[in-house]
Design an enzyme around this catalytic site. Structure first.
Site, PDB file in Angstrom:
ATOM      1  N   GLY A 261       1.013  -1.253   0.073  1.00 37.88           N
ATOM      2  CA  GLY A 261      -0.025   0.103   0.203  1.00 37.88           C
ATOM      3  C   GLY A 261       0.845   1.318   0.005  1.00 37.88           C
ATOM      4  N   HIS A 262      -0.075   2.541  -0.009  1.00 35.93           N
ATOM      5  CA  HIS A 262       0.656   3.877  -0.276  1.00 35.93           C
ATOM      6  C   HIS A 262       1.384   4.214   0.987  1.00 35.93           C
ATOM      7  CE1 HIS A 262      -3.193   4.443   1.503  1.00 35.93           C
ATOM      8  NE2 HIS A 262      -2.529   5.432   2.332  1.00 35.93           N
ATOM      9  N   ASN A 263       2.752   4.685   0.845  1.00 34.35           N
ATOM     10  CA  ASN A 263       3.508   5.186   1.949  1.00 34.35           C
ATOM     11  C   ASN A 263       4.336   3.941   2.820  1.00 34.35           C
ATOM     12  OD1 ASN A 263       2.425   7.433   1.238  1.00 34.35           O
ATOM     13  ND2 ASN A 263       0.943   7.772   2.928  1.00 34.35           N
ATOM     14  N   SER A 281       1.431   2.800   5.027  1.00 35.48           N
ATOM     15  CA  SER A 281       1.925   3.705   6.084  1.00 35.48           C
ATOM     16  C   SER A 281       2.782   2.765   7.143  1.00 35.48           C
ATOM     17  CB  SER A 281       1.023   4.662   6.824  1.00 35.48           C
ATOM     18  OG  SER A 281       0.541   5.770   5.834  1.00 35.48           O
TER      19      SER A 281
END
Length: 366
Positions: A261-263, A281
């Protein structure tokens, strides 16, 4: 390709036995390796006695240390002090790789501002966007797309059908398997008022009132940063960051159908096996192993050298060096005790029922 037994043994830093001049033209399982002919033959991977049972006399084989090639009637053998490491070297030696012709295929679409390093091989129907920089020795398979401003280091190997979006930066020797997607938008949305998800996180499950809600996209402005010697499996996906980049450390290997996923930040030399999912994250340390179907919740940290067994679900921080298993994931020894206790539950329930009957009879007599 053909090498002699002696040359192969030297390349693998292993000991050899028998006729070291015999040509080796490939590798096979023990049952598929026949006697060596005039032009050589394949070498059997028989690195344990149970695998050697199907060896044919007159063939060549890689054996584990301590096995006697004369017991199997071999013409030559290589001894593997660490069989799988020798197997890695052997398969590398005979792997021809994908069939990508040198030069740039006439059907490729390459922006005028893109730069392709010396010795690049660009396959059919590749699309390379504005200001892309690709290092020397890259091989880009058919139907690959590389978006605006992305940077790939030397000796990249991008298999057919892979997608690399804009703003992706990767080091040297990147390998991306077919169908993988790097740099797609993160799955990040918000509602004008508190969403049901935010509510149950706050209340731990209770609902004060269910209302209509509509999701608004949070756009992904960050990119993806990838270190050296990273491999990304078929149909794996790595989302770009929201503001800062999603990061994959050098030496990390990502299996097929993994979702990052993002980050997310993943350290160096990690191993993420098939169907792993890492939510946004989260931070994963160095040398972490996540076995198949492991799930990592969002915004948590996993320390260095953690090993998570298959199908574990990680909801909280994991200290460095811990071995975990289960749903939710706990120390492996704790999970084994839980499983033992679970298997004893039917017997325990039967014992409790008998005790209840006994107590009931005693009360009736009293």
């Amino acid at each position: 390709m053909s090498v002699t037994i002696g040359e192969l043994a030297r390349a693998l830093d292993a000991q050899a036995w028998g006729d070291l001049s015999l040509p080796v033209i490939g590798a096979a399982e023990p049952s598929g390796a026949g006697p060596v002919g005039a032009d050589g033959g394949v070498i059997a991977l028989a690195m344990a006695p149970k695998y050697a049972e199907t060896l044919q006399p007159g063939c060549m084989a890689i054996l584990a240390e301590g096995m006697d090639p004369q017991d199997y009637g071999l013409k030559a053998a290589i001894f593997a002090p660490r069989p799988r490491l020798v197997m890695a070297g052997l398969t590398r030696a005979f792997d021809p790789g994908p069939d990508i012709a040198p030069g740039i295929h006439p059907t490729a679409v390459i922006a005028d501002s893109a730069e392709i390093g010396e010795g690049g091989a660009i396959g059919p129907f590749v699309v390379i966007g504005e200001d892309v920089r690709i290092g020397p020795g890259a091989r880009i398979g058919a139907h690959v797309s590389i978006g605006r401003g992305s940077r790939l280091g030397a000796d990249a190997l991008i298999h057919p059908g892979a997608r690399i979006a804009h703003g992706v930066t990767a080091g040297d020797r990147l390998i991306v398997q077919p169908g993988a997607s790097v740099g797609g938008d993160g799955f990040s949305f918000v509602t004008p008022e508190e969403s049901g998800i935010e509510e149950i996180r706050r209340t731990l499950g209770s609902r004060e009132g269910i209302k209509q809600q509509h999701w608004t996209r949070i756009h992904s402005l960050g990119g993806v940063e990838i270190g050296d010697d990273v491999e990304i499996g078929a149909n794996a996906t790595i989302d770009r960051g929201t503001i800062r980049a999603t990061r994959i450390g050098s030496g990390t290997k990502i299996d097929s159908l993994v979702q990052i996923g993002h980050n997310v930040v993943i350290g160096e030399d990690c191993l993420l096996c098939g169907l792993v999912g890492v939510a946004g994250s989260s931070k994963i340390g160095n040398r972490v192993v996540l076995a198949g179907q492991v799930g990592v919740s969002d915004n948590i940290e996993i320390g260095d050298d953690v090993i998570a067994g298959g199908a574990s679900k990680i909801f909280t921080r994991v200290p460095a060096g811990r071995v975990i298993l289960g749903h939710p994931a706990v120390k492996m020894e704790t999970q084994m005790e839980i499983q033992k206790a679970t298997r004893r539950l039917p017997r325990l329930a039967s014992q409790v029922a008998k005790l209840q009957e006994t107590v009931t009879r005693l009360l009736e007599k009293g």
